[in-house]
Design a protein around this motif. Sequence first.
Motif, PDB file in Angstrom:
ATOM      1  N   VAL A 176       0.832  -1.203   0.000  1.00  0.00           N
ATOM      2  CA  VAL A 176       0.000   0.000   0.000  1.00  0.00           C
ATOM      3  C   VAL A 176       0.869   1.256   0.000  1.00  0.00           C
ATOM      4  O   VAL A 176       0.596   2.217  -0.737  1.00  0.00           O
ATOM      5  CB  VAL A 176      -0.966  -0.017   1.203  1.00  0.00           C
ATOM      6  CG1 VAL A 176      -1.573   1.365   1.421  1.00  0.00           C
ATOM      7  CG2 VAL A 176      -2.075  -1.040   0.981  1.00  0.00           C
TER       8      VAL A 176
ATOM      9  N   ALA B 104       1.042   4.014  -2.988  1.00  0.00           N
ATOM     10  CA  ALA B 104       0.727   5.410  -2.678  1.00  0.00           C
ATOM     11  C   ALA B 104       1.854   6.351  -3.083  1.00  0.00           C
ATOM     12  O   ALA B 104       1.617   7.518  -3.405  1.00  0.00           O
ATOM     13  CB  ALA B 104       0.433   5.556  -1.189  1.00  0.00           C
TER      14      ALA B 104
ATOM     15  N   LEU C  90      -3.238   7.088  -5.121  1.00  0.00           N
ATOM     16  CA  LEU C  90      -3.998   6.943  -3.883  1.00  0.00           C
ATOM     17  C   LEU C  90      -5.211   6.049  -4.068  1.00  0.00           C
ATOM     18  O   LEU C  90      -5.535   5.230  -3.206  1.00  0.00           O
ATOM     19  CB  LEU C  90      -4.433   8.322  -3.379  1.00  0.00           C
ATOM     20  CG  LEU C  90      -5.193   8.359  -2.047  1.00  0.00           C
ATOM     21  CD1 LEU C  90      -4.348   7.776  -0.925  1.00  0.00           C
ATOM     22  CD2 LEU C  90      -5.635   9.778  -1.729  1.00  0.00           C
ATOM     23  N   GLY C  91      -5.903   6.163  -5.201  1.00  0.00           N
ATOM     24  CA  GLY C  91      -7.102   5.367  -5.430  1.00  0.00           C
ATOM     25  C   GLY C  91      -6.815   3.878  -5.408  1.00  0.00           C
ATOM     26  O   GLY C  91      -7.494   3.103  -4.724  1.00  0.00           O
TER      27      GLY C  91
ATOM     28  N   SER D  85      -4.163   2.372  -4.140  1.00  0.00           N
ATOM     29  CA  SER D  85      -3.673   1.954  -2.826  1.00  0.00           C
ATOM     30  C   SER D  85      -4.825   1.719  -1.863  1.00  0.00           C
ATOM     31  O   SER D  85      -4.800   0.765  -1.075  1.00  0.00           O
ATOM     32  CB  SER D  85      -2.707   3.003  -2.261  1.00  0.00           C
ATOM     33  OG  SER D  85      -3.373   4.213  -1.965  1.00  0.00           O
ATOM     34  N   LEU D  86      -5.861   2.556  -1.934  1.00  0.00           N
ATOM     35  CA  LEU D  86      -7.023   2.369  -1.067  1.00  0.00           C
ATOM     36  C   LEU D  86      -7.790   1.102  -1.438  1.00  0.00           C
ATOM     37  O   LEU D  86      -8.269   0.372  -0.566  1.00  0.00           O
ATOM     38  CB  LEU D  86      -7.942   3.583  -1.160  1.00  0.00           C
ATOM     39  CG  LEU D  86      -7.385   4.892  -0.570  1.00  0.00           C
ATOM     40  CD1 LEU D  86      -8.358   6.044  -0.815  1.00  0.00           C
ATOM     41  CD2 LEU D  86      -7.106   4.751   0.920  1.00  0.00           C
TER      42      LEU D  86
ATOM     43  N   GLY E 124      -5.774  -1.913  -0.217  1.00  0.00           N
ATOM     44  CA  GLY E 124      -5.948  -2.044   1.220  1.00  0.00           C
ATOM     45  C   GLY E 124      -7.335  -2.546   1.589  1.00  0.00           C
ATOM     46  O   GLY E 124      -7.497  -3.384   2.481  1.00  0.00           O
ATOM     47  N   ALA E 125      -8.363  -2.059   0.870  1.00  0.00           N
ATOM     48  CA  ALA E 125      -9.739  -2.477   1.157  1.00  0.00           C
ATOM     49  C   ALA E 125      -9.931  -3.970   0.896  1.00  0.00           C
ATOM     50  O   ALA E 125     -10.660  -4.654   1.630  1.00  0.00           O
ATOM     51  CB  ALA E 125     -10.716  -1.669   0.311  1.00  0.00           C
TER      52      ALA E 125
ATOM     53  N   LEU F 291      -2.347  11.437   7.450  1.00  0.00           N
ATOM     54  CA  LEU F 291      -2.536  11.171   6.023  1.00  0.00           C
ATOM     55  C   LEU F 291      -2.579  12.461   5.232  1.00  0.00           C
ATOM     56  O   LEU F 291      -1.975  12.569   4.160  1.00  0.00           O
ATOM     57  CB  LEU F 291      -3.833  10.382   5.815  1.00  0.00           C
ATOM     58  CG  LEU F 291      -4.242  10.101   4.365  1.00  0.00           C
ATOM     59  CD1 LEU F 291      -3.201   9.246   3.670  1.00  0.00           C
ATOM     60  CD2 LEU F 291      -5.617   9.438   4.319  1.00  0.00           C
TER      61      LEU F 291
ATOM     62  N   GLN G 119      -3.441  15.948  -4.573  1.00  0.00           N
ATOM     63  CA  GLN G 119      -4.416  15.155  -3.842  1.00  0.00           C
ATOM     64  C   GLN G 119      -5.184  16.011  -2.839  1.00  0.00           C
ATOM     65  O   GLN G 119      -6.396  15.845  -2.662  1.00  0.00           O
ATOM     66  CB  GLN G 119      -3.708  13.996  -3.135  1.00  0.00           C
ATOM     67  CG  GLN G 119      -3.141  12.964  -4.097  1.00  0.00           C
ATOM     68  CD  GLN G 119      -2.246  11.941  -3.415  1.00  0.00           C
ATOM     69  OE1 GLN G 119      -1.708  12.199  -2.332  1.00  0.00           O
ATOM     70  NE2 GLN G 119      -2.081  10.781  -4.036  1.00  0.00           N
TER      71      GLN G 119
ATOM     72  N   THR H 212     -14.841  -6.149  -3.107  1.00  0.00           N
ATOM     73  CA  THR H 212     -13.939  -5.172  -3.717  1.00  0.00           C
ATOM     74  C   THR H 212     -14.487  -4.692  -5.058  1.00  0.00           C
ATOM     75  O   THR H 212     -14.372  -3.515  -5.407  1.00  0.00           O
ATOM     76  CB  THR H 212     -12.539  -5.777  -3.906  1.00  0.00           C
ATOM     77  OG1 THR H 212     -12.047  -6.243  -2.638  1.00  0.00           O
ATOM     78  CG2 THR H 212     -11.569  -4.742  -4.458  1.00  0.00           C
TER      79      THR H 212
ATOM     80  N   VAL I  57     -10.539  10.134  -7.312  1.00  0.00           N
ATOM     81  CA  VAL I  57      -9.364   9.338  -6.966  1.00  0.00           C
ATOM     82  C   VAL I  57      -8.859   8.501  -8.144  1.00  0.00           C
ATOM     83  O   VAL I  57      -7.945   7.710  -7.999  1.00  0.00           O
ATOM     84  CB  VAL I  57      -9.657   8.411  -5.767  1.00  0.00           C
ATOM     85  CG1 VAL I  57      -9.840   9.228  -4.495  1.00  0.00           C
ATOM     86  CG2 VAL I  57     -10.885   7.535  -6.019  1.00  0.00           C
TER      87      VAL I  57
END
Length: 386
Positions: free
Chosen positions: A170, A174, A179-180, A182-183, A186-187, A217, A225, A331, A350
């Motif tokens: 992640v 990032a 960022l999108g 990576s989120l 992680g999700a 963050l 961002q 997801t 994102v």
Amino acid sequence: MALSDLSRRWRPYPVKAPASGMSRRRGFWERVHLDPWLLGLLLLLMGAGLVVLYSASGQRLDTVIAQGIRFGVALGVMVVIAQFAPATLIRWALPAYLLGVMMLVAVELVGDMGMGAQRWLVIPGVIRFQPSELMKLAMPLMVAAYLSRRELPPRARDLAVCALIVGVPVVLIAKQPDLGTSLLVGASAVFVVLLAGLSWRIIGLLGALAAAALPLLWMNMHDYQRRRVLTFLDPNSDPLGAGWNIIQSTTAIGSGGVLGKGWMEGTQSQLEFLPERHTDFIVAVLGEEFGLVGMLAFLLLYLMIVCRGLWLAAEAQETFGRLLAGSIILTFFIYVFVNVGMVSGILPVVGVPLPLVSYGGTSSVTLMAGFGILMAIHAHRRLLPR
């Protein structure tokens, strides 16, 4: 009710073996390890997506043909992966995860630049791809494989190990910056942990810690961002700059009304006011040309795919398959929710594409590979010991 109770209730009744001397002829779909309902819904979504893409790309037939070829490759990957048993997938978990991390490190060192970000690896004359897409599958695969060998619900030590497994890729994603993705990566791991049976008390504690980390963050976010977040709160603060995308996308969706302006008749998209109209903002083209009715039809199709995927996940008869299948389909739901949310102005932008509709190759292959895993888990459930 704790998630551990929900996890135990999720287990289906055992499948009875046929009586001695009796056998049942396997149907075509059982032999090829595919679910016809899910496959039909995915093909319908792809076909409708190509229709929208033709208009969004400015009636460029070559773009539609290229996307169709990518869909063909993605379907082939799905069929191949569906043939593997869950035991094989478990053995692949660690190698796939390590390969993904190594490729992310390679991106950091020698990655190809594009649109201000360093996200791609290039094999000259062969392929250009984003290794972060691999982690969308390798991450839940690794976490599910780890937790399936541990006592559930996971203890504090297991949660710490999962945090380490998740944290390394992640952070690398990032830093690209992306960022999108990576989120989303992680999700996908968070869903595995939640389905493993966390109590609501621990979930609340982790949520509080995440909220407390938001200032950290914010301080580590790139300037663009931060502008996206501020623009989300007030798009008109910079209407010709950072707010342009969201203003044009919401204008396009609103102008479509109930029935839309008609296929290839949108003004915001066809006159090129709408940026990234064939990728991240293709929902705006859909809303402008097909209106509320078209939007609801697509959302209903996505809902049917998610419901079918959850049903297949609930049929899994062992921990690894249940955790992995549930994470994959949840997801997928997050993909749809985030894209529609950012284009309609209820979430910050994102850079998440609309699954199997937005133009893109690597993301389509990754998504279909995930559905291949889902079908593999369901198809091989009868081969598990009683």
